[in-house]
Design a protein around this motif. Structure first.
Motif, PDB file in Angstrom:
ATOM      1  N   VAL A 213      30.457  22.620  75.188  1.00  0.00           N
ATOM      2  CA  VAL A 213      29.571  23.558  74.491  1.00  0.00           C
ATOM      3  C   VAL A 213      28.280  23.730  75.282  1.00  0.00           C
ATOM      4  N   GLU A 214      27.732  22.642  75.799  1.00  0.00           N
ATOM      5  CA  GLU A 214      26.504  22.706  76.612  1.00  0.00           C
ATOM      6  C   GLU A 214      26.731  23.576  77.844  1.00  0.00           C
ATOM      7  N   SER A 215      27.872  23.401  78.478  1.00  0.00           N
ATOM      8  CA  SER A 215      28.208  24.166  79.675  1.00  0.00           C
ATOM      9  C   SER A 215      28.326  25.653  79.360  1.00  0.00           C
ATOM     10  N   ILE A 216      28.986  25.975  78.259  1.00  0.00           N
ATOM     11  CA  ILE A 216      29.124  27.374  77.829  1.00  0.00           C
ATOM     12  C   ILE A 216      27.738  27.961  77.548  1.00  0.00           C
ATOM     13  N   ALA A 217      26.884  27.186  76.895  1.00  0.00           N
ATOM     14  CA  ALA A 217      25.529  27.659  76.581  1.00  0.00           C
ATOM     15  C   ALA A 217      24.762  27.993  77.855  1.00  0.00           C
ATOM     16  N   SER A 218      24.899  27.164  78.870  1.00  0.00           N
ATOM     17  CA  SER A 218      24.213  27.425  80.144  1.00  0.00           C
ATOM     18  C   SER A 218      24.797  28.648  80.834  1.00  0.00           C
ATOM     19  N   GLN A 219      26.105  28.746  80.822  1.00  0.00           N
ATOM     20  CA  GLN A 219      26.784  29.845  81.504  1.00  0.00           C
ATOM     21  C   GLN A 219      26.453  31.202  80.882  1.00  0.00           C
TER      22      GLN A 219
ATOM     23  N   SER B  94      28.837  13.177  63.825  1.00  0.00           N
ATOM     24  CA  SER B  94      28.616  12.019  64.701  1.00  0.00           C
ATOM     25  C   SER B  94      29.827  11.095  64.732  1.00  0.00           C
ATOM     26  N   TRP B  95      30.609  11.083  63.670  1.00  0.00           N
ATOM     27  CA  TRP B  95      31.776  10.197  63.576  1.00  0.00           C
ATOM     28  C   TRP B  95      33.045  10.825  64.157  1.00  0.00           C
ATOM     29  N   CYS B  96      32.941  12.029  64.677  1.00  0.00           N
ATOM     30  CA  CYS B  96      34.099  12.805  65.135  1.00  0.00           C
ATOM     31  C   CYS B  96      34.340  12.616  66.634  1.00  0.00           C
ATOM     32  N   GLY B  97      35.458  11.959  66.977  1.00  0.00           N
ATOM     33  CA  GLY B  97      35.812  11.747  68.379  1.00  0.00           C
ATOM     34  C   GLY B  97      35.974  13.035  69.168  1.00  0.00           C
ATOM     35  N   PRO B  98      36.764  14.001  68.665  1.00  0.00           N
ATOM     36  CA  PRO B  98      36.910  15.265  69.392  1.00  0.00           C
ATOM     37  C   PRO B  98      35.582  16.007  69.596  1.00  0.00           C
ATOM     38  N   CYS B  99      34.630  15.809  68.667  1.00  0.00           N
ATOM     39  CA  CYS B  99      33.311  16.440  68.826  1.00  0.00           C
ATOM     40  C   CYS B  99      32.601  15.888  70.059  1.00  0.00           C
ATOM     41  N   ARG B 100      32.758  14.587  70.300  1.00  0.00           N
ATOM     42  CA  ARG B 100      32.140  13.990  71.485  1.00  0.00           C
ATOM     43  C   ARG B 100      32.728  14.585  72.761  1.00  0.00           C
ATOM     44  N   LEU B 101      33.996  14.962  72.715  1.00  0.00           N
ATOM     45  CA  LEU B 101      34.620  15.614  73.868  1.00  0.00           C
ATOM     46  C   LEU B 101      34.140  17.059  74.021  1.00  0.00           C
ATOM     47  N   MET B 102      33.892  17.727  72.909  1.00  0.00           N
ATOM     48  CA  MET B 102      33.500  19.138  72.948  1.00  0.00           C
ATOM     49  C   MET B 102      32.033  19.350  73.317  1.00  0.00           C
ATOM     50  N   SER B 103      31.178  18.402  72.998  1.00  0.00           N
ATOM     51  CA  SER B 103      29.737  18.608  73.215  1.00  0.00           C
ATOM     52  C   SER B 103      29.372  19.010  74.643  1.00  0.00           C
ATOM     53  N   PRO B 104      29.884  18.313  75.685  1.00  0.00           N
ATOM     54  CA  PRO B 104      29.521  18.761  77.042  1.00  0.00           C
ATOM     55  C   PRO B 104      30.085  20.141  77.389  1.00  0.00           C
TER      56      PRO B 104
END
Length: 112
Positions: free
Chosen positions: A43-49, A31-41
């Motif tokens: 990852v969601e997109s890859i999961a859908s694809q 939760s404290w990781c800035g780059p993780c906040r960038l990666m989350s959407p």
């Protein structure tokens, strides 16, 4: 958040990842990781694809030290691809959507 990314913890790791019938992308984050906040959407997109060919799970590192230690997660975001219960690819650090897609594609096109 889409329903295609499953949030898991240490007690669910074996069932959801190691025993999975299809390849699994595990996304380790904090939760404290800035780059993780960038990666989350991304990852969601890859999961859908890849919904029909790839299981995508996310695991927060701080409350899940067993899996973090078992799979040598030293930094976040971190990614591990599992096939038939074993890690076949590992990466740490943020990456573009294209790079994550290439990371995944390399293991979906080949047979186990």
């Amino acid at each position: 958040m889409s329903n295609t990314v499953l949030t898991i913890n240490d007690s669910e790791f074996s069932t959801e990842v190691l025993d999975a019938a299809q390849p699994v992308l595990v996304y380790f984050w904090a939760s404290w990781c800035g780059p993780c906040r960038l990666m989350s959407p991304i990852v969601e997109s890859i999961a859908s694809q890849y919904d029909d060919r790839l299981k995508v799970v996310k695991m927060e590192v701080d409350p899940n030290p067993e899996s973090v230690a078992s799979y040598s997660v030293e930094g976040v975001p971190a990614f591990r691809i599992f096939k038939t219960g074993s890690v076949v690819e590992a990466s740490e650090g943020a990456m573009s959507r294209q790079k994550l897609q290439e990371f995944v594609d390399a293991h979906l096109s080949s047979t186990v």
